[in-house]
Design a protein around this motif. Structure first.
Motif, PDB file in Angstrom:
ATOM      1  N   VAL A  79       1.092  -1.221  -0.027  1.00  0.00           N
ATOM      2  CA  VAL A  79       0.008  -0.108  -0.018  1.00  0.00           C
ATOM      3  C   VAL A  79       0.838   1.334  -0.052  1.00  0.00           C
ATOM      4  O   VAL A  79       1.761   1.419   0.937  1.00  0.00           O
ATOM      5  N   GLU A  80       0.772   2.135  -1.076  1.00  0.00           N
ATOM      6  CA  GLU A  80       1.711   3.345  -1.249  1.00  0.00           C
ATOM      7  C   GLU A  80       0.909   4.137  -2.200  1.00  0.00           C
ATOM      8  O   GLU A  80       0.042   3.849  -3.162  1.00  0.00           O
ATOM      9  N   PRO A  81       1.077   5.310  -2.192  1.00  0.00           N
ATOM     10  CA  PRO A  81       0.939   6.335  -3.076  1.00  0.00           C
ATOM     11  C   PRO A  81       1.299   6.073  -4.644  1.00  0.00           C
ATOM     12  O   PRO A  81       2.537   5.602  -4.775  1.00  0.00           O
ATOM     13  N   THR A 103     -12.247  -0.871  -1.772  1.00  0.00           N
ATOM     14  CA  THR A 103     -13.047   0.479  -2.090  1.00  0.00           C
ATOM     15  C   THR A 103     -12.145   1.310  -3.011  1.00  0.00           C
ATOM     16  O   THR A 103     -10.841   1.433  -3.014  1.00  0.00           O
ATOM     17  N   ILE A 104     -12.927   1.784  -3.929  1.00  0.00           N
ATOM     18  CA  ILE A 104     -12.450   2.791  -4.840  1.00  0.00           C
ATOM     19  C   ILE A 104     -12.002   4.077  -4.127  1.00  0.00           C
ATOM     20  O   ILE A 104     -12.915   4.728  -3.717  1.00  0.00           O
ATOM     21  N   ALA A 105     -10.837   4.680  -4.229  1.00  0.00           N
ATOM     22  CA  ALA A 105     -10.563   5.622  -3.529  1.00  0.00           C
ATOM     23  C   ALA A 105     -10.640   6.873  -4.436  1.00  0.00           C
ATOM     24  O   ALA A 105     -11.084   8.005  -4.065  1.00  0.00           O
ATOM     25  N   ARG A 106     -10.291   6.825  -5.656  1.00  0.00           N
ATOM     26  CA  ARG A 106     -10.445   7.877  -6.763  1.00  0.00           C
ATOM     27  C   ARG A 106     -10.437   7.341  -8.334  1.00  0.00           C
ATOM     28  O   ARG A 106     -10.162   6.135  -8.476  1.00  0.00           O
ATOM     29  N   ILE A 107     -11.090   8.124  -9.103  1.00  0.00           N
ATOM     30  CA  ILE A 107     -11.310   7.562 -10.429  1.00  0.00           C
ATOM     31  C   ILE A 107     -10.829   8.692 -11.397  1.00  0.00           C
ATOM     32  O   ILE A 107     -11.380   9.887 -11.266  1.00  0.00           O
ATOM     33  N   ALA A 108      -9.728   8.430 -12.172  1.00  0.00           N
ATOM     34  CA  ALA A 108      -9.356   9.335 -13.199  1.00  0.00           C
ATOM     35  C   ALA A 108     -10.092   8.846 -14.537  1.00  0.00           C
ATOM     36  O   ALA A 108      -9.511   7.747 -14.965  1.00  0.00           O
ATOM     37  N   GLU A 120      -2.040  10.631 -10.295  1.00  0.00           N
ATOM     38  CA  GLU A 120      -1.807  10.228  -9.089  1.00  0.00           C
ATOM     39  C   GLU A 120      -2.814   9.758  -8.420  1.00  0.00           C
ATOM     40  O   GLU A 120      -4.019  10.067  -8.666  1.00  0.00           O
ATOM     41  N   SER A 121      -2.820   8.793  -7.502  1.00  0.00           N
ATOM     42  CA  SER A 121      -3.736   8.133  -6.841  1.00  0.00           C
ATOM     43  C   SER A 121      -4.248   9.000  -5.685  1.00  0.00           C
ATOM     44  O   SER A 121      -5.353   8.995  -5.309  1.00  0.00           O
ATOM     45  N   GLY A 122      -3.507   9.989  -5.167  1.00  0.00           N
ATOM     46  CA  GLY A 122      -4.326  10.738  -4.074  1.00  0.00           C
ATOM     47  C   GLY A 122      -3.933  10.330  -2.627  1.00  0.00           C
ATOM     48  O   GLY A 122      -4.370  10.982  -1.790  1.00  0.00           O
TER      49      GLY A 122
END
Length: 155
Positions: A79-81, A103-108, A120-122
Protein backbone atom coordinates in the motif's frame (compact mmCIF):
# COMPACT_ATOMS: atom_id res chain seq x y z
CA UNK A 1 -6.81 -47.73 -36.96
CA UNK A 2 -5.15 -44.37 -37.69
CA UNK A 3 -2.54 -42.89 -35.42
CA UNK A 4 -2.77 -39.17 -34.66
CA UNK A 5 -0.32 -36.67 -36.11
CA UNK A 6 1.55 -36.40 -32.80
CA UNK A 7 1.96 -40.15 -32.58
CA UNK A 8 3.49 -40.28 -36.07
CA UNK A 9 5.98 -37.45 -35.59
CA UNK A 10 7.58 -36.17 -32.42
CA UNK A 11 8.45 -32.98 -34.30
CA UNK A 12 4.82 -32.42 -35.23
CA UNK A 13 3.87 -32.78 -31.57
CA UNK A 14 6.60 -30.29 -30.61
CA UNK A 15 5.46 -27.72 -33.20
CA UNK A 16 1.83 -28.20 -32.17
CA UNK A 17 2.78 -27.62 -28.53
CA UNK A 18 4.65 -24.43 -29.47
CA UNK A 19 1.60 -23.13 -31.30
CA UNK A 20 -1.00 -24.09 -28.70
CA UNK A 21 0.86 -23.17 -25.48
CA UNK A 22 0.72 -19.38 -26.01
CA UNK A 23 -2.99 -19.62 -26.80
CA UNK A 24 -3.62 -21.56 -23.60
CA UNK A 25 -1.53 -19.12 -21.58
CA UNK A 26 -3.49 -16.21 -23.06
CA UNK A 27 -6.80 -17.89 -22.32
CA UNK A 28 -5.78 -18.40 -18.70
CA UNK A 29 -4.44 -14.85 -18.29
CA UNK A 30 -7.85 -13.37 -17.42
CA UNK A 31 -9.32 -13.38 -13.92
CA UNK A 32 -12.85 -12.46 -12.86
CA UNK A 33 -13.40 -9.13 -11.12
CA UNK A 34 -16.68 -7.52 -10.04
CA UNK A 35 -17.43 -3.93 -9.14
CA UNK A 36 -20.33 -3.48 -6.73
CA UNK A 37 -21.82 0.02 -6.68
CA UNK A 38 -23.25 1.57 -3.55
CA UNK A 39 -26.72 1.05 -5.04
CA UNK A 40 -26.02 -2.69 -5.26
CA UNK A 41 -25.45 -3.00 -9.01
CA UNK A 42 -22.82 -5.59 -9.94
CA UNK A 43 -20.58 -5.17 -12.99
CA UNK A 44 -18.49 -8.18 -14.05
CA UNK A 45 -15.17 -7.91 -15.89
CA UNK A 46 -12.40 -10.23 -16.99
CA UNK A 47 -9.03 -8.67 -16.20
CA UNK A 48 -5.38 -9.28 -16.81
CA UNK A 49 -3.40 -8.86 -13.61
CA UNK A 50 -0.02 -7.11 -13.73
CA UNK A 51 1.88 -8.52 -10.74
CA UNK A 52 5.52 -8.05 -11.79
CA UNK A 53 7.51 -4.87 -12.37
CA UNK A 54 7.80 -5.78 -16.06
CA UNK A 55 4.04 -6.38 -16.44
CA UNK A 56 3.22 -3.14 -14.60
CA UNK A 57 5.68 -1.20 -16.78
CA UNK A 58 4.12 -2.64 -19.97
CA UNK A 59 0.51 -2.26 -18.88
CA UNK A 60 -1.79 -1.69 -21.83
CA UNK A 61 0.82 0.06 -23.97
CA UNK A 62 0.58 -0.37 -27.77
CA UNK A 63 -2.91 -1.86 -27.67
CA UNK A 64 -5.37 -0.32 -30.09
CA UNK A 65 -8.58 -1.62 -28.52
CA UNK A 66 -10.05 -3.40 -25.52
CA UNK A 67 -13.47 -5.00 -25.06
CA UNK A 68 -15.90 -3.20 -22.75
CA UNK A 69 -15.92 -6.11 -20.28
CA UNK A 70 -12.11 -6.39 -20.06
CA UNK A 71 -9.49 -4.52 -18.10
CA UNK A 72 -6.10 -4.62 -16.45
CA UNK A 73 -5.57 -4.76 -12.69
CA UNK A 74 -2.22 -3.52 -11.39
CA UNK A 75 -1.17 -5.25 -8.16
CA UNK A 76 1.47 -3.13 -6.41
CA UNK A 77 1.87 -5.73 -3.60
CA UNK A 78 2.09 -2.98 -0.97
CA UNK A 79 0.00 0.00 0.00
CA UNK A 80 1.54 3.26 -1.20
CA UNK A 81 0.77 6.33 -3.29
CA UNK A 82 1.10 5.48 -6.99
CA UNK A 83 1.31 7.46 -10.21
CA UNK A 84 0.34 6.22 -13.67
CA UNK A 85 0.74 7.63 -17.16
CA UNK A 86 -0.48 6.94 -20.68
CA UNK A 87 2.76 6.92 -22.65
CA UNK A 88 2.40 4.61 -25.67
CA UNK A 89 -1.20 3.81 -24.68
CA UNK A 90 -3.52 4.41 -27.63
CA UNK A 91 -6.94 4.05 -26.00
CA UNK A 92 -8.47 6.38 -23.39
CA UNK A 93 -8.81 4.64 -20.04
CA UNK A 94 -10.62 5.06 -16.76
CA UNK A 95 -8.18 4.46 -13.89
CA UNK A 96 -9.73 3.27 -10.63
CA UNK A 97 -7.37 3.62 -7.66
CA UNK A 98 -8.24 0.94 -5.09
CA UNK A 99 -7.57 0.65 -1.36
CA UNK A 100 -6.55 -2.68 0.27
CA UNK A 101 -10.15 -3.35 1.35
CA UNK A 102 -11.32 -3.08 -2.27
CA UNK A 103 -13.01 0.31 -2.04
CA UNK A 104 -12.37 2.75 -4.85
CA UNK A 105 -10.46 5.79 -3.59
CA UNK A 106 -10.37 7.83 -6.80
CA UNK A 107 -11.29 7.59 -10.46
CA UNK A 108 -9.38 9.32 -13.25
CA UNK A 109 -11.84 9.28 -16.16
CA UNK A 110 -11.00 9.19 -19.86
CA UNK A 111 -7.27 9.63 -19.46
CA UNK A 112 -5.51 11.16 -22.45
CA UNK A 113 -3.92 8.63 -24.85
CA UNK A 114 -0.15 8.95 -25.41
CA UNK A 115 0.25 11.49 -22.59
CA UNK A 116 3.26 11.53 -20.27
CA UNK A 117 1.33 13.54 -17.65
CA UNK A 118 1.31 11.66 -14.35
CA UNK A 119 -2.00 10.64 -12.84
CA UNK A 120 -1.69 10.25 -9.09
CA UNK A 121 -3.70 8.08 -6.73
CA UNK A 122 -4.19 10.89 -4.21
CA UNK A 123 -3.67 8.48 -1.30
CA UNK A 124 -1.97 5.13 -0.61
CA UNK A 125 -3.58 2.32 -2.63
CA UNK A 126 -2.92 -1.36 -3.29
CA UNK A 127 -4.01 -1.47 -6.90
CA UNK A 128 -5.26 0.30 -10.00
CA UNK A 129 -7.91 -1.02 -12.36
CA UNK A 130 -7.83 0.25 -15.94
CA UNK A 131 -11.06 0.03 -17.93
CA UNK A 132 -12.12 1.38 -21.32
CA UNK A 133 -12.51 5.16 -21.06
CA UNK A 134 -16.05 6.18 -20.13
CA UNK A 135 -16.87 2.88 -18.36
CA UNK A 136 -17.13 4.42 -14.89
CA UNK A 137 -19.60 7.08 -16.01
CA UNK A 138 -21.58 4.67 -18.21
CA UNK A 139 -21.93 2.12 -15.39
CA UNK A 140 -22.38 4.60 -12.55
CA UNK A 141 -19.14 3.57 -10.79
CA UNK A 142 -17.97 6.07 -8.16
CA UNK A 143 -15.40 6.43 -5.39
CA UNK A 144 -16.54 4.36 -2.41
CA UNK A 145 -17.82 1.51 -4.61
CA UNK A 146 -16.26 -1.89 -3.94
CA UNK A 147 -14.04 -4.06 -6.15
CA UNK A 148 -14.31 -7.81 -5.58
CA UNK A 149 -11.15 -9.71 -6.51
CA UNK A 150 -8.89 -12.07 -4.57
CA UNK A 151 -6.29 -9.30 -4.33
CA UNK A 152 -8.42 -7.26 -1.91
CA UNK A 153 -9.49 -8.18 1.60
CA UNK A 154 -13.21 -7.71 1.80
CA UNK A 155 -14.98 -6.04 4.69
Amino acid sequence: MRAGLAARSPWAAFVLALLVAPLLAWAQAFEPLTIVTQSGQRHAFQVEVARTDADRAQGLMYRRSMAADRGMLFDFARVEPVAMWMQNTYIPLDMLFIRPDGTIARIAENTEPLSTRTIESGEPVLGVLELVGGSARRLGIRPGDRVEHSMFRQR
